[in-house]
Design a protein around this motif. Structure first.
Motif, PDB file in Angstrom:
ATOM      1  N   ALA A  58       0.834  -1.203   0.000  1.00  0.00           N
ATOM      2  CA  ALA A  58       0.000   0.000   0.000  1.00  0.00           C
ATOM      3  C   ALA A  58       0.869   1.255   0.000  1.00  0.00           C
ATOM      4  N   GLY A  59       0.704   2.089  -0.982  1.00  0.00           N
ATOM      5  CA  GLY A  59       1.415   3.358  -1.026  1.00  0.00           C
ATOM      6  C   GLY A  59       2.854   3.264  -1.482  1.00  0.00           C
ATOM      7  N   ALA A  60       3.322   2.080  -1.849  1.00  0.00           N
ATOM      8  CA  ALA A  60       4.714   1.924  -2.280  1.00  0.00           C
ATOM      9  C   ALA A  60       4.853   2.229  -3.767  1.00  0.00           C
ATOM     10  N   ASP A  61       6.024   2.669  -4.165  1.00  0.00           N
ATOM     11  CA  ASP A  61       6.366   2.856  -5.574  1.00  0.00           C
ATOM     12  C   ASP A  61       7.203   1.707  -6.109  1.00  0.00           C
ATOM     13  N   LEU A  62       7.829   0.958  -5.213  1.00  0.00           N
ATOM     14  CA  LEU A  62       8.736  -0.111  -5.606  1.00  0.00           C
ATOM     15  C   LEU A  62       8.967  -1.019  -4.405  1.00  0.00           C
ATOM     16  N   ILE A  63       9.136  -2.309  -4.662  1.00  0.00           N
ATOM     17  CA  ILE A  63       9.440  -3.281  -3.615  1.00  0.00           C
ATOM     18  C   ILE A  63      10.867  -3.790  -3.805  1.00  0.00           C
ATOM     19  N   VAL A  64      11.642  -3.792  -2.719  1.00  0.00           N
ATOM     20  CA  VAL A  64      12.961  -4.421  -2.715  1.00  0.00           C
ATOM     21  C   VAL A  64      12.825  -5.755  -1.992  1.00  0.00           C
ATOM     22  N   GLU A  65      13.073  -6.848  -2.712  1.00  0.00           N
ATOM     23  CA  GLU A  65      12.939  -8.196  -2.150  1.00  0.00           C
ATOM     24  C   GLU A  65      14.334  -8.704  -1.808  1.00  0.00           C
ATOM     25  N   CYS A  66      14.602  -8.856  -0.519  1.00  0.00           N
ATOM     26  CA  CYS A  66      15.950  -9.228  -0.074  1.00  0.00           C
ATOM     27  C   CYS A  66      15.885 -10.307   0.996  1.00  0.00           C
ATOM     28  N   SER A  67      14.923 -11.206   0.854  1.00  0.00           N
ATOM     29  CA  SER A  67      14.698 -12.213   1.885  1.00  0.00           C
ATOM     30  C   SER A  67      15.629 -13.409   1.769  1.00  0.00           C
ATOM     31  N   GLY A  68      16.094 -13.717   0.568  1.00  0.00           N
ATOM     32  CA  GLY A  68      16.838 -14.944   0.360  1.00  0.00           C
ATOM     33  C   GLY A  68      15.968 -16.184   0.371  1.00  0.00           C
ATOM     34  N   ASP A  69      14.645 -16.020   0.405  1.00  0.00           N
ATOM     35  CA  ASP A  69      13.699 -17.126   0.514  1.00  0.00           C
ATOM     36  C   ASP A  69      12.926 -17.275  -0.794  1.00  0.00           C
ATOM     37  N   VAL A  70      12.948 -18.466  -1.358  1.00  0.00           N
ATOM     38  CA  VAL A  70      12.276 -18.714  -2.635  1.00  0.00           C
ATOM     39  C   VAL A  70      10.763 -18.690  -2.481  1.00  0.00           C
ATOM     40  N   PHE A  71      10.250 -19.335  -1.449  1.00  0.00           N
ATOM     41  CA  PHE A  71       8.812 -19.579  -1.333  1.00  0.00           C
ATOM     42  C   PHE A  71       8.048 -18.307  -0.984  1.00  0.00           C
ATOM     43  N   HIS A  72       8.421 -17.667   0.084  1.00  0.00           N
ATOM     44  CA  HIS A  72       7.715 -16.455   0.473  1.00  0.00           C
ATOM     45  C   HIS A  72       7.997 -15.319  -0.501  1.00  0.00           C
ATOM     46  N   ASP A  82      12.637 -38.898  -7.308  1.00  0.00           N
ATOM     47  CA  ASP A  82      13.355 -39.242  -6.079  1.00  0.00           C
ATOM     48  C   ASP A  82      12.734 -38.659  -4.820  1.00  0.00           C
ATOM     49  N   VAL A  83      11.851 -37.667  -4.937  1.00  0.00           N
ATOM     50  CA  VAL A  83      11.408 -36.916  -3.769  1.00  0.00           C
ATOM     51  C   VAL A  83       9.908 -36.658  -3.787  1.00  0.00           C
ATOM     52  N   ASP A  84       9.348 -36.491  -2.598  1.00  0.00           N
ATOM     53  CA  ASP A  84       8.001 -35.957  -2.410  1.00  0.00           C
ATOM     54  C   ASP A  84       8.158 -34.508  -1.967  1.00  0.00           C
ATOM     55  N   ILE A  85       7.637 -33.583  -2.754  1.00  0.00           N
ATOM     56  CA  ILE A  85       7.812 -32.157  -2.466  1.00  0.00           C
ATOM     57  C   ILE A  85       6.509 -31.580  -1.950  1.00  0.00           C
ATOM     58  N   LEU A  86       6.595 -30.843  -0.850  1.00  0.00           N
ATOM     59  CA  LEU A  86       5.411 -30.221  -0.281  1.00  0.00           C
ATOM     60  C   LEU A  86       4.796 -29.221  -1.260  1.00  0.00           C
ATOM     61  N   PRO A  87       3.466 -29.151  -1.308  1.00  0.00           N
ATOM     62  CA  PRO A  87       2.816 -28.172  -2.188  1.00  0.00           C
ATOM     63  C   PRO A  87       3.222 -26.742  -1.828  1.00  0.00           C
ATOM     64  N   SER A  88       3.365 -25.909  -2.834  1.00  0.00           N
ATOM     65  CA  SER A  88       3.667 -24.490  -2.643  1.00  0.00           C
ATOM     66  C   SER A  88       3.418 -23.783  -3.963  1.00  0.00           C
ATOM     67  N   VAL A 127      -0.735 -29.807 -12.002  1.00  0.00           N
ATOM     68  CA  VAL A 127      -0.383 -28.667 -11.162  1.00  0.00           C
ATOM     69  C   VAL A 127      -0.703 -29.014  -9.719  1.00  0.00           C
ATOM     70  N   GLN A 128       0.300 -28.896  -8.858  1.00  0.00           N
ATOM     71  CA  GLN A 128       0.124 -29.235  -7.457  1.00  0.00           C
ATOM     72  C   GLN A 128      -0.709 -28.160  -6.749  1.00  0.00           C
ATOM     73  N   PRO A 129      -1.455 -28.501  -5.697  1.00  0.00           N
ATOM     74  CA  PRO A 129      -2.195 -27.493  -4.952  1.00  0.00           C
ATOM     75  C   PRO A 129      -1.264 -26.540  -4.228  1.00  0.00           C
ATOM     76  N   GLN A 130      -1.743 -25.341  -4.042  1.00  0.00           N
ATOM     77  CA  GLN A 130      -0.932 -24.320  -3.407  1.00  0.00           C
ATOM     78  C   GLN A 130      -0.835 -24.562  -1.907  1.00  0.00           C
ATOM     79  N   GLY A 131       0.380 -24.379  -1.362  1.00  0.00           N
ATOM     80  CA  GLY A 131       0.590 -24.580   0.069  1.00  0.00           C
ATOM     81  C   GLY A 131       0.703 -23.265   0.807  1.00  0.00           C
ATOM     82  N   ALA A 132       0.985 -23.360   2.078  1.00  0.00           N
ATOM     83  CA  ALA A 132       1.122 -22.176   2.920  1.00  0.00           C
ATOM     84  C   ALA A 132       2.437 -21.475   2.625  1.00  0.00           C
TER      85      ALA A 132
END
Length: 392
Positions: A49-63, A350-356, A376-381
């Motif tokens: 809200a009210g931003a002109d630009l977002i800087v994403e610097c979390s290092g986290d793929v999912f969020h 080789d793996v079971d991957i959690l939905p996201s 397409v897998q269901p969306q996770g938290a």
């Protein structure tokens, strides 16, 4: 660390910019040392809200993926310093809104050096990273020691040490700037003289017929920067030798530093002033980063994390060669379906991957790439970490 340092920079040196909100998933009352505590929020709605630009610097793929999609819904451009996200979901996001990697980390620094080289008439053949130390399988004890000494997390320290980070960074550069690799995992040449190593890499690029991404491990000269190996017009050869770049035909341009959060502001200003994308993973990537097992593992074993963990490390792969590889950025709280051996490249079988949401994106892109339909897998938290909103 990135958010703290970036906010201090903007607050003290960019009088024409304000930080409107900083998103975190931590309880707000636990962040008393934050430089702008009044800007902290746990709400994505407040962030945009009210931003002109977002800087994403979390290092986290999912969020990071989820927040960037929310920013795009609000019509906001996004500057990231998150190569892990770029190489996992960045190509999809690049087709949905404005996303660029920032100058400061090695990929953005290479992209900036690339732009400078083109303006001087150079033709880049090699995009190089200088890595100070490499140990494919470091011990948890060593990583805990160095993490404490350097003031960063164990997973960050591990991803730097085992080579995963440099593989990710160079793949983003390759995809964004149209370069390829000579082999899975890159060459990673030991080097005592960067000009001589650059000449060798230049010859390799000529033989491949396409620009390359790779890295060197220096000995006898400082690491930590980036470099290009280039060619130039024959009629400039005498001038370039006079300018101390050597006799050619290959010329090595070096940027001996990258200052992470202190340089992000340059890209923010570029975007706010109407400049284009510095670098992203492109909408048509040719390279990815797969997960290589560091040790033997049994069926049913839990994978806490891929990037920065002690079970896997990342290696650059050609997507056409390894269409079934699991991007290492997807491995988080994942279970092995069958035993794997040291050095094995992990596939979706080789793996079971959690939905996201990140998995949704990867599977959709994979289906398009191999020309087949995929469920397409269901969306996770979502996960959650810090983001910074810039307000005018």
């Amino acid at each position: 660390m990135i958010a703290h340092c970036f906010i201090r920079l903007i607050k003290q040196h960019y009088q024409d910019m304000d930080i409107s909100h900083v998103l975190t998933r931590r309880p707000l009352n636990t962040l008393g040392d934050f430089p702008l505590p009044e800007c902290l929020t746990n709400s994505i709605d407040e962030l945009v809200a009210g931003a002109d630009l977002i800087v994403e610097c979390s290092g986290d793929v999912f969020h990071g993926t989820e927040v960037i999609e929310r920013a795009f819904e609000a019509g906001l451009p996004v500057v990231t310093i998150n190569a892990e996200l770029q190489v996992t979901t960045g190509s999809y996001l690049a087709g949905k809104g404005f996303i660029t990697e920032a100058e400061g980390d090695q990929p953005g620094s290479l992209a900036a050096l690339h732009e400078e080289a083109l303006m001087m008439g150079f033709k880049p053949l090699v995009y190089g990273n200088m890595k100070g130390y490499l140990n494919h399988d470091p011990s948890p004890e060593d990583m805990a020691y160095w993490a404490k000494r350097q003031g960063i997390s164990v997973d960050q320290t591990t991803s730097f040490t085992d080579g995963t980070k440099v593989q990710i960074e160079q793949v983003v550069v390759g995809n964004g700037l149209g370069a390829t690799i000579t082999r899975q995992g890159l060459e990673g040449l030991a080097s005592t003289n960067l000009n001589e190593t650059g000449n060798l890499l230049g010859l390799m690029a000529e033989r491949v017929g396409q620009p390359l991404v790779d890295y060197v491990i220096p000995a006898g000269y400082p690491a930590g920067g980036v470099f290009l190996v280039c060619q130039h017009d024959e009629n400039q050869q005498a001038a370039l030798e006079y300018f101390k770049l050597g006799p050619g035909p290959f010329y090595t341009l070096v940027r001996p530093f990258h200052l992470c959060s202190l340089e992000v502001g340059k890209t923010v200003r570029r975007v706010l002033n109407g400049g284009g994308v510095l670098l992203n993973n492109s909408t048509t990537p040719t390279l990815g980063v797969g997960a290589i097992a560091k040790r033997a593992m049994r069926a049913g074993e839990l994978i806490e994390r891929g990037i920065g963990g002690f079970q896997f490390r990342g290696e650059a792969v050609r997507l056409d060669d390894e269409p079934d590889h699991v991007p290492i950025g997807l491995l988080r709280k994942t279970a092995l379906k069958r035993a794997v051996e040291p050095g094995q490249l992990i596939t979706f079988d080789d793996v079971d991957i959690l939905p996201s949401r990140a998995l949704d994106i990867v599977m959709t892109q994979r289906a398009v790439r191999i020309g087949a339909s995929a469920p397409v897998q269901p969306q996770g938290a979502p996960d959650a970490l810090g983001m910074v909103a810039i307000g005018g």
